[in-house]
Design an enzyme around this catalytic site. Structure first.
Site, PDB file in Angstrom:
ATOM      1  N   HIS A 106      39.864  35.222  39.878  1.00 25.90           N
ATOM      2  CA  HIS A 106      39.997  36.294  40.869  1.00 25.90           C
ATOM      3  C   HIS A 106      39.841  35.729  42.283  1.00 25.90           C
ATOM      4  CE1 HIS A 106      38.216  38.571  37.319  1.00 25.90           C
ATOM      5  NE2 HIS A 106      39.326  39.242  37.520  1.00 25.90           N
ATOM      6  N   GLN A 147      44.116  52.146  30.663  1.00 30.43           N
ATOM      7  CA  GLN A 147      44.737  50.996  30.017  1.00 30.43           C
ATOM      8  C   GLN A 147      43.970  50.509  28.791  1.00 30.43           C
ATOM      9  OE1 GLN A 147      44.340  48.759  33.809  1.00 30.43           O
ATOM     10  NE2 GLN A 147      43.966  46.981  32.532  1.00 30.43           N
ATOM     11  N   LYS A 161      47.939  34.415  34.659  1.00 31.32           N
ATOM     12  CA  LYS A 161      47.137  34.547  33.432  1.00 31.32           C
ATOM     13  C   LYS A 161      47.663  35.697  32.577  1.00 31.32           C
ATOM     14  CE  LYS A 161      43.302  34.974  30.815  1.00 31.32           C
ATOM     15  NZ  LYS A 161      43.280  36.385  30.534  1.00 31.32           N
ATOM     16  N   VAL A 164      43.716  29.822  36.654  1.00 33.09           N
ATOM     17  CA  VAL A 164      42.542  28.969  36.851  1.00 33.09           C
ATOM     18  C   VAL A 164      41.859  28.803  35.491  1.00 33.09           C
ATOM     19  CG1 VAL A 164      40.322  28.725  38.030  1.00 33.09           C
ATOM     20  CG2 VAL A 164      42.267  29.756  39.225  1.00 33.09           C
ATOM     21  N   SER A 202      38.324  34.212  32.122  1.00 35.35           N
ATOM     22  CA  SER A 202      38.533  35.636  31.845  1.00 35.35           C
ATOM     23  C   SER A 202      37.183  36.324  31.841  1.00 35.35           C
ATOM     24  CB  SER A 202      39.196  35.810  30.469  1.00 35.35           C
ATOM     25  OG  SER A 202      39.087  37.162  30.049  1.00 35.35           O
ATOM     26  N   SER A 203      37.164  37.551  32.346  1.00 34.23           N
ATOM     27  CA  SER A 203      35.914  38.328  32.304  1.00 34.23           C
ATOM     28  C   SER A 203      35.460  38.503  30.860  1.00 34.23           C
ATOM     29  CB  SER A 203      36.125  39.703  32.947  1.00 34.23           C
ATOM     30  OG  SER A 203      36.684  39.562  34.232  1.00 34.23           O
TER      31      SER A 203
HETATM   32  P1  AMP Z   1      41.423  41.576  35.637  1.00 34.79           P
HETATM   33  O1  AMP Z   1      40.175  41.781  36.432  1.00 34.79           O
HETATM   34  O2  AMP Z   1      41.233  40.864  34.359  1.00 34.79           O
HETATM   35  O3  AMP Z   1      42.239  42.839  35.520  1.00 34.79           O
HETATM   36  O4  AMP Z   1      42.319  40.595  36.505  1.00 34.79           O
HETATM   37  C1  AMP Z   1      42.633  40.888  37.845  1.00 34.79           C
HETATM   38  C2  AMP Z   1      43.646  39.891  38.339  1.00 34.79           C
HETATM   39  O5  AMP Z   1      43.113  38.571  38.231  1.00 34.79           O
HETATM   40  C3  AMP Z   1      44.934  39.903  37.494  1.00 34.79           C
HETATM   41  O6  AMP Z   1      46.046  39.750  38.375  1.00 34.79           O
HETATM   42  C4  AMP Z   1      44.743  38.700  36.618  1.00 34.79           C
HETATM   43  O7  AMP Z   1      45.964  38.133  36.176  1.00 34.79           O
HETATM   44  C5  AMP Z   1      44.008  37.755  37.531  1.00 34.79           C
HETATM   45  N1  AMP Z   1      43.316  36.715  36.758  1.00 34.79           N
HETATM   46  C6  AMP Z   1      42.461  36.909  35.720  1.00 34.79           C
HETATM   47  N2  AMP Z   1      42.063  35.724  35.208  1.00 34.79           N
HETATM   48  C7  AMP Z   1      42.698  34.760  35.935  1.00 34.79           C
HETATM   49  C8  AMP Z   1      42.710  33.330  35.877  1.00 34.79           C
HETATM   50  N3  AMP Z   1      42.002  32.657  34.987  1.00 34.79           N
HETATM   51  N4  AMP Z   1      43.475  32.677  36.779  1.00 34.79           N
HETATM   52  C9  AMP Z   1      44.219  33.364  37.702  1.00 34.79           C
HETATM   53  N5  AMP Z   1      44.235  34.702  37.796  1.00 34.79           N
HETATM   54  C10 AMP Z   1      43.489  35.400  36.932  1.00 34.79           C
END
Ligand code: AMP
Length: 285
Positions: A39, A63, A151, A178, A187-188
Protein backbone atom coordinates in the site's frame (compact mmCIF):
# COMPACT_ATOMS: atom_id res chain seq x y z
CA UNK A 1 0.54 19.86 4.87
CA UNK A 2 -0.22 17.64 7.85
CA UNK A 3 -2.38 14.55 7.50
CA UNK A 4 -6.11 15.04 7.94
CA UNK A 5 -8.43 12.11 8.62
CA UNK A 6 -12.16 12.27 7.96
CA UNK A 7 -15.13 9.94 7.72
CA UNK A 8 -17.22 12.50 5.82
CA UNK A 9 -18.00 12.32 2.09
CA UNK A 10 -18.77 16.07 2.09
CA UNK A 11 -15.35 16.88 3.57
CA UNK A 12 -13.51 14.80 0.94
CA UNK A 13 -15.43 16.64 -1.81
CA UNK A 14 -14.61 20.01 -0.23
CA UNK A 15 -10.86 19.30 0.02
CA UNK A 16 -10.50 17.73 -3.44
CA UNK A 17 -12.67 20.36 -5.18
CA UNK A 18 -10.66 23.14 -3.61
CA UNK A 19 -7.38 21.51 -4.67
CA UNK A 20 -8.50 21.11 -8.29
CA UNK A 21 -9.84 24.69 -8.35
CA UNK A 22 -6.34 25.80 -7.38
CA UNK A 23 -4.88 23.77 -10.27
CA UNK A 24 -3.54 20.99 -8.07
CA UNK A 25 -3.53 17.36 -9.23
CA UNK A 26 -5.33 14.86 -7.04
CA UNK A 27 -3.95 11.34 -6.49
CA UNK A 28 -6.14 8.68 -4.91
CA UNK A 29 -5.24 5.33 -3.31
CA UNK A 30 -8.23 3.14 -2.36
CA UNK A 31 -7.49 0.47 0.29
CA UNK A 32 -9.12 -1.73 2.89
CA UNK A 33 -6.53 -0.70 5.48
CA UNK A 34 -4.13 -2.75 7.59
CA UNK A 35 -1.52 -1.07 5.44
CA UNK A 36 1.79 -2.65 4.48
CA UNK A 37 4.67 -1.75 2.18
CA UNK A 38 2.56 -2.66 -0.89
CA UNK A 39 0.00 0.00 0.00
CA UNK A 40 2.80 2.40 0.95
CA UNK A 41 4.29 2.02 -2.54
CA UNK A 42 0.97 3.20 -4.04
CA UNK A 43 0.91 6.23 -1.75
CA UNK A 44 4.53 6.96 -2.70
CA UNK A 45 3.64 6.73 -6.41
CA UNK A 46 0.80 9.21 -5.88
CA UNK A 47 3.04 11.47 -3.81
CA UNK A 48 5.65 11.49 -6.59
CA UNK A 49 3.14 12.61 -9.25
CA UNK A 50 0.27 14.45 -7.58
CA UNK A 51 -0.19 17.50 -5.39
CA UNK A 52 -2.95 16.27 -3.08
CA UNK A 53 -2.81 12.61 -2.04
CA UNK A 54 -6.00 11.00 -0.74
CA UNK A 55 -6.06 7.49 0.77
CA UNK A 56 -9.33 5.70 1.52
CA UNK A 57 -9.55 3.02 4.18
CA UNK A 58 -12.80 1.10 3.99
CA UNK A 59 -13.47 -2.61 4.47
CA UNK A 60 -16.26 -2.81 1.92
CA UNK A 61 -18.96 -5.27 3.03
CA UNK A 62 -20.33 -5.49 -0.52
CA UNK A 63 -17.29 -7.37 -1.81
CA UNK A 64 -17.40 -10.12 0.84
CA UNK A 65 -19.76 -13.06 0.38
CA UNK A 66 -21.53 -14.57 3.40
CA UNK A 67 -19.05 -16.87 5.13
CA UNK A 68 -16.00 -14.91 3.93
CA UNK A 69 -13.69 -13.00 6.30
CA UNK A 70 -15.50 -9.61 6.58
CA UNK A 71 -15.62 -9.68 10.39
CA UNK A 72 -12.16 -11.20 10.82
CA UNK A 73 -10.48 -8.86 8.29
CA UNK A 74 -7.60 -7.19 10.18
CA UNK A 75 -8.05 -3.52 11.11
CA UNK A 76 -5.70 -0.99 12.78
CA UNK A 77 -6.65 2.59 11.91
CA UNK A 78 -4.11 4.18 14.21
CA UNK A 79 -1.21 2.36 12.60
CA UNK A 80 -2.64 3.01 9.12
CA UNK A 81 -2.71 6.76 9.83
CA UNK A 82 0.95 6.59 10.87
CA UNK A 83 1.83 4.82 7.58
CA UNK A 84 -0.09 7.43 5.58
CA UNK A 85 1.63 10.26 7.45
CA UNK A 86 5.01 8.63 6.89
CA UNK A 87 4.36 8.36 3.13
CA UNK A 88 3.23 11.97 2.92
CA UNK A 89 -0.50 11.49 2.28
CA UNK A 90 -2.64 14.59 2.81
CA UNK A 91 -6.10 13.21 3.48
CA UNK A 92 -7.35 9.85 4.77
CA UNK A 93 -11.00 9.01 4.11
CA UNK A 94 -12.03 6.31 6.60
CA UNK A 95 -15.82 6.34 6.56
CA UNK A 96 -18.10 4.28 8.77
CA UNK A 97 -20.26 1.81 6.84
CA UNK A 98 -23.34 4.06 7.35
CA UNK A 99 -21.62 6.93 5.54
CA UNK A 100 -21.01 4.80 2.45
CA UNK A 101 -24.21 2.75 2.62
CA UNK A 102 -26.93 4.55 4.63
CA UNK A 103 -29.20 1.85 3.16
CA UNK A 104 -28.41 -1.19 1.03
CA UNK A 105 -27.70 0.23 -2.45
CA UNK A 106 -30.27 -0.39 -5.20
CA UNK A 107 -27.68 0.59 -7.79
CA UNK A 108 -24.68 -1.63 -8.34
CA UNK A 109 -22.02 -1.83 -11.04
CA UNK A 110 -21.23 -5.09 -12.80
CA UNK A 111 -18.46 -5.41 -15.34
CA UNK A 112 -18.98 -8.36 -17.65
CA UNK A 113 -16.12 -10.15 -19.40
CA UNK A 114 -12.99 -9.49 -17.33
CA UNK A 115 -14.93 -10.04 -14.07
CA UNK A 116 -16.08 -13.51 -14.98
CA UNK A 117 -13.15 -16.00 -15.04
CA UNK A 118 -10.69 -16.87 -12.24
CA UNK A 119 -11.63 -14.84 -9.11
CA UNK A 120 -15.08 -14.29 -10.62
CA UNK A 121 -15.67 -18.02 -10.73
CA UNK A 122 -14.42 -18.60 -7.16
CA UNK A 123 -16.09 -15.46 -5.73
CA UNK A 124 -19.11 -14.75 -7.98
CA UNK A 125 -20.32 -11.57 -6.19
CA UNK A 126 -16.89 -10.13 -5.40
CA UNK A 127 -16.19 -7.89 -8.40
CA UNK A 128 -19.66 -6.32 -8.43
CA UNK A 129 -18.92 -5.28 -4.84
CA UNK A 130 -15.52 -3.93 -5.84
CA UNK A 131 -16.78 -2.08 -8.93
CA UNK A 132 -19.66 -0.53 -6.98
CA UNK A 133 -17.50 0.78 -4.14
CA UNK A 134 -14.76 2.00 -6.49
CA UNK A 135 -17.35 3.82 -8.66
CA UNK A 136 -18.68 5.42 -5.49
CA UNK A 137 -15.21 6.38 -4.27
CA UNK A 138 -14.37 7.86 -7.69
CA UNK A 139 -17.59 9.90 -7.51
CA UNK A 140 -16.60 11.15 -4.04
CA UNK A 141 -12.96 12.01 -4.82
CA UNK A 142 -13.70 13.37 -8.30
CA UNK A 143 -11.28 13.75 -11.22
CA UNK A 144 -7.96 12.23 -10.21
CA UNK A 145 -5.31 9.64 -10.89
CA UNK A 146 -6.13 6.45 -8.96
CA UNK A 147 -3.40 3.97 -8.04
CA UNK A 148 -4.03 0.22 -7.88
CA UNK A 149 -1.63 -2.67 -7.27
CA UNK A 150 -0.93 -5.26 -9.95
CA UNK A 151 -1.13 -7.69 -7.00
CA UNK A 152 -4.85 -7.78 -7.78
CA UNK A 153 -4.38 -7.96 -11.55
CA UNK A 154 -7.95 -8.96 -12.36
CA UNK A 155 -9.29 -6.20 -10.10
CA UNK A 156 -7.07 -3.70 -11.92
CA UNK A 157 -8.51 -4.85 -15.27
CA UNK A 158 -12.07 -4.66 -13.88
CA UNK A 159 -11.52 -1.10 -12.63
CA UNK A 160 -9.80 0.01 -15.86
CA UNK A 161 -12.68 -1.45 -17.89
CA UNK A 162 -15.30 0.22 -15.72
CA UNK A 163 -13.56 3.61 -15.86
CA UNK A 164 -13.29 3.41 -19.66
CA UNK A 165 -16.86 2.13 -20.21
CA UNK A 166 -18.43 4.78 -17.99
CA UNK A 167 -16.08 7.63 -19.09
CA UNK A 168 -15.17 8.25 -15.46
CA UNK A 169 -12.80 11.23 -15.06
CA UNK A 170 -10.16 9.03 -13.47
CA UNK A 171 -6.86 7.79 -14.85
CA UNK A 172 -6.31 4.30 -13.43
CA UNK A 173 -2.62 3.55 -12.82
CA UNK A 174 -1.26 0.04 -12.16
CA UNK A 175 1.75 -0.30 -9.81
CA UNK A 176 4.20 -3.21 -9.36
CA UNK A 177 3.73 -5.94 -6.74
CA UNK A 178 5.75 -5.55 -3.53
CA UNK A 179 7.03 -8.90 -2.19
CA UNK A 180 8.77 -10.38 0.83
CA UNK A 181 12.38 -11.41 0.16
CA UNK A 182 11.22 -15.02 -0.39
CA UNK A 183 8.73 -13.97 -3.06
CA UNK A 184 5.47 -13.98 -1.08
CA UNK A 185 3.37 -11.00 -2.18
CA UNK A 186 2.57 -8.69 0.72
CA UNK A 187 -1.07 -8.94 1.73
CA UNK A 188 -3.12 -7.88 4.73
CA UNK A 189 -4.35 -11.49 4.81
CA UNK A 190 -0.83 -12.90 5.36
CA UNK A 191 -1.46 -12.45 9.12
CA UNK A 192 -3.81 -15.45 8.90
CA UNK A 193 -0.86 -17.77 8.09
CA UNK A 194 0.59 -20.04 10.79
CA UNK A 195 4.39 -20.31 10.90
CA UNK A 196 4.26 -23.56 8.96
CA UNK A 197 1.90 -22.16 6.36
CA UNK A 198 4.01 -19.01 6.05
CA UNK A 199 7.06 -21.16 5.33
CA UNK A 200 5.24 -22.88 2.44
CA UNK A 201 3.36 -19.82 1.10
CA UNK A 202 6.09 -18.70 -1.38
CA UNK A 203 5.20 -21.82 -3.43
CA UNK A 204 2.53 -19.75 -5.20
CA UNK A 205 5.02 -17.22 -6.54
CA UNK A 206 7.46 -20.03 -7.37
CA UNK A 207 4.79 -21.79 -9.43
CA UNK A 208 3.87 -18.61 -11.30
CA UNK A 209 7.53 -17.85 -12.01
CA UNK A 210 7.96 -21.39 -13.32
CA UNK A 211 5.02 -20.79 -15.66
CA UNK A 212 6.59 -17.50 -16.79
CA UNK A 213 9.86 -19.28 -17.59
CA UNK A 214 8.00 -21.82 -19.73
CA UNK A 215 6.20 -19.06 -21.66
CA UNK A 216 9.44 -17.10 -22.07
CA UNK A 217 11.01 -20.31 -23.38
CA UNK A 218 8.39 -20.63 -26.13
CA UNK A 219 5.60 -22.74 -24.58
CA UNK A 220 2.30 -21.41 -25.99
CA UNK A 221 -0.16 -24.07 -24.76
CA UNK A 222 -2.03 -22.64 -21.73
CA UNK A 223 -3.01 -26.12 -20.54
CA UNK A 224 0.59 -27.30 -20.40
CA UNK A 225 1.71 -24.17 -18.54
CA UNK A 226 -1.18 -24.54 -16.07
CA UNK A 227 -0.39 -28.22 -15.42
CA UNK A 228 3.26 -27.38 -14.75
CA UNK A 229 2.30 -24.64 -12.30
CA UNK A 230 -0.21 -26.91 -10.53
CA UNK A 231 2.53 -29.52 -10.13
CA UNK A 232 4.72 -26.98 -8.30
CA UNK A 233 1.83 -26.08 -5.96
CA UNK A 234 1.40 -29.82 -5.32
CA UNK A 235 4.86 -29.86 -3.71
CA UNK A 236 3.53 -27.85 -0.72
CA UNK A 237 1.56 -30.21 1.54
CA UNK A 238 -0.42 -27.41 3.26
CA UNK A 239 -1.52 -25.75 0.01
CA UNK A 240 -4.96 -26.36 -1.50
CA UNK A 241 -5.09 -25.21 -5.11
CA UNK A 242 -8.03 -23.05 -6.12
CA UNK A 243 -6.79 -22.23 -9.63
CA UNK A 244 -3.71 -21.45 -11.68
CA UNK A 245 -4.17 -19.94 -15.12
CA UNK A 246 -2.12 -18.82 -18.11
CA UNK A 247 -4.10 -16.17 -20.00
CA UNK A 248 -3.80 -13.06 -22.15
CA UNK A 249 -3.03 -10.18 -19.78
CA UNK A 250 -5.80 -7.86 -21.01
CA UNK A 251 -8.75 -10.20 -21.50
CA UNK A 252 -7.87 -12.78 -18.81
CA UNK A 253 -8.82 -15.53 -21.25
CA UNK A 254 -6.83 -17.80 -23.56
CA UNK A 255 -8.68 -18.76 -26.74
CA UNK A 256 -5.65 -20.24 -28.47
CA UNK A 257 -1.87 -20.22 -28.27
CA UNK A 258 -0.48 -17.71 -25.78
CA UNK A 259 0.96 -14.62 -27.46
CA UNK A 260 2.05 -11.08 -26.65
CA UNK A 261 1.43 -9.98 -23.08
CA UNK A 262 0.62 -13.02 -20.96
CA UNK A 263 -0.39 -13.13 -17.30
CA UNK A 264 -0.02 -16.14 -15.00
CA UNK A 265 -2.41 -15.99 -12.07
CA UNK A 266 -3.11 -18.24 -9.14
CA UNK A 267 -5.15 -18.62 -5.96
CA UNK A 268 -4.19 -21.03 -3.21
CA UNK A 269 -5.67 -21.70 0.19
CA UNK A 270 -3.47 -22.21 3.26
CA UNK A 271 -5.80 -22.95 6.18
CA UNK A 272 -7.78 -19.76 6.83
CA UNK A 273 -5.82 -17.74 4.31
CA UNK A 274 -6.69 -17.53 0.63
CA UNK A 275 -3.70 -16.10 -1.22
CA UNK A 276 -3.70 -14.70 -4.76
CA UNK A 277 -0.75 -13.65 -6.88
CA UNK A 278 0.27 -13.15 -10.51
CA UNK A 279 3.27 -12.65 -12.77
CA UNK A 280 3.49 -11.06 -16.22
CA UNK A 281 5.59 -12.27 -19.15
CA UNK A 282 5.88 -11.39 -22.83
CA UNK A 283 5.67 -14.42 -25.12
CA UNK A 284 8.54 -14.50 -27.63
CA UNK A 285 7.43 -13.35 -31.10
P1 AMP B 1 -6.45 -3.95 -0.32
O1 AMP B 1 -6.27 -3.12 0.91
O2 AMP B 1 -6.01 -5.35 -0.19
O3 AMP B 1 -7.83 -3.79 -0.91
O4 AMP B 1 -5.47 -3.32 -1.40
C1 AMP B 1 -5.52 -1.95 -1.72
C2 AMP B 1 -4.62 -1.70 -2.90
O5 AMP B 1 -3.28 -2.09 -2.59
C3 AMP B 1 -5.03 -2.53 -4.13
O6 AMP B 1 -4.88 -1.71 -5.29
C4 AMP B 1 -4.03 -3.65 -4.10
O7 AMP B 1 -3.79 -4.21 -5.38
C5 AMP B 1 -2.80 -2.96 -3.57
N1 AMP B 1 -1.85 -3.94 -3.02
C6 AMP B 1 -2.12 -4.90 -2.11
N2 AMP B 1 -1.03 -5.66 -1.88
C7 AMP B 1 -0.05 -5.17 -2.70
C8 AMP B 1 1.31 -5.54 -2.94
N3 AMP B 1 1.89 -6.55 -2.31
N4 AMP B 1 2.01 -4.81 -3.84
C9 AMP B 1 1.42 -3.76 -4.50
N5 AMP B 1 0.15 -3.38 -4.30
C10 AMP B 1 -0.58 -4.06 -3.42
Amino acid sequence: MTLESTGSIARVREVTDRARAAGRRVGFVPTMGYLHAGHASLVAAARAHDDLVVVSIFVNPLQFAPGEDLDAYPRDLERDLAVCAEEGADLVFAPPVEEMYPRPPSTTVTVSGVSEPLEGRSRPTHFAGVATVVAKLFAIVGPCRAYFGEKDWQQLRVVQTMAADLSLPVEVVGCPIVREPDGLALSSRNVYLSDEERAQAPVLHRALRHGAELVAGGETDPGRVEAAMAAVIGEAPLATLDYVAAVQADSLTADGPLHGEVRLLGAVRFGRARLIDNVGVTAPA
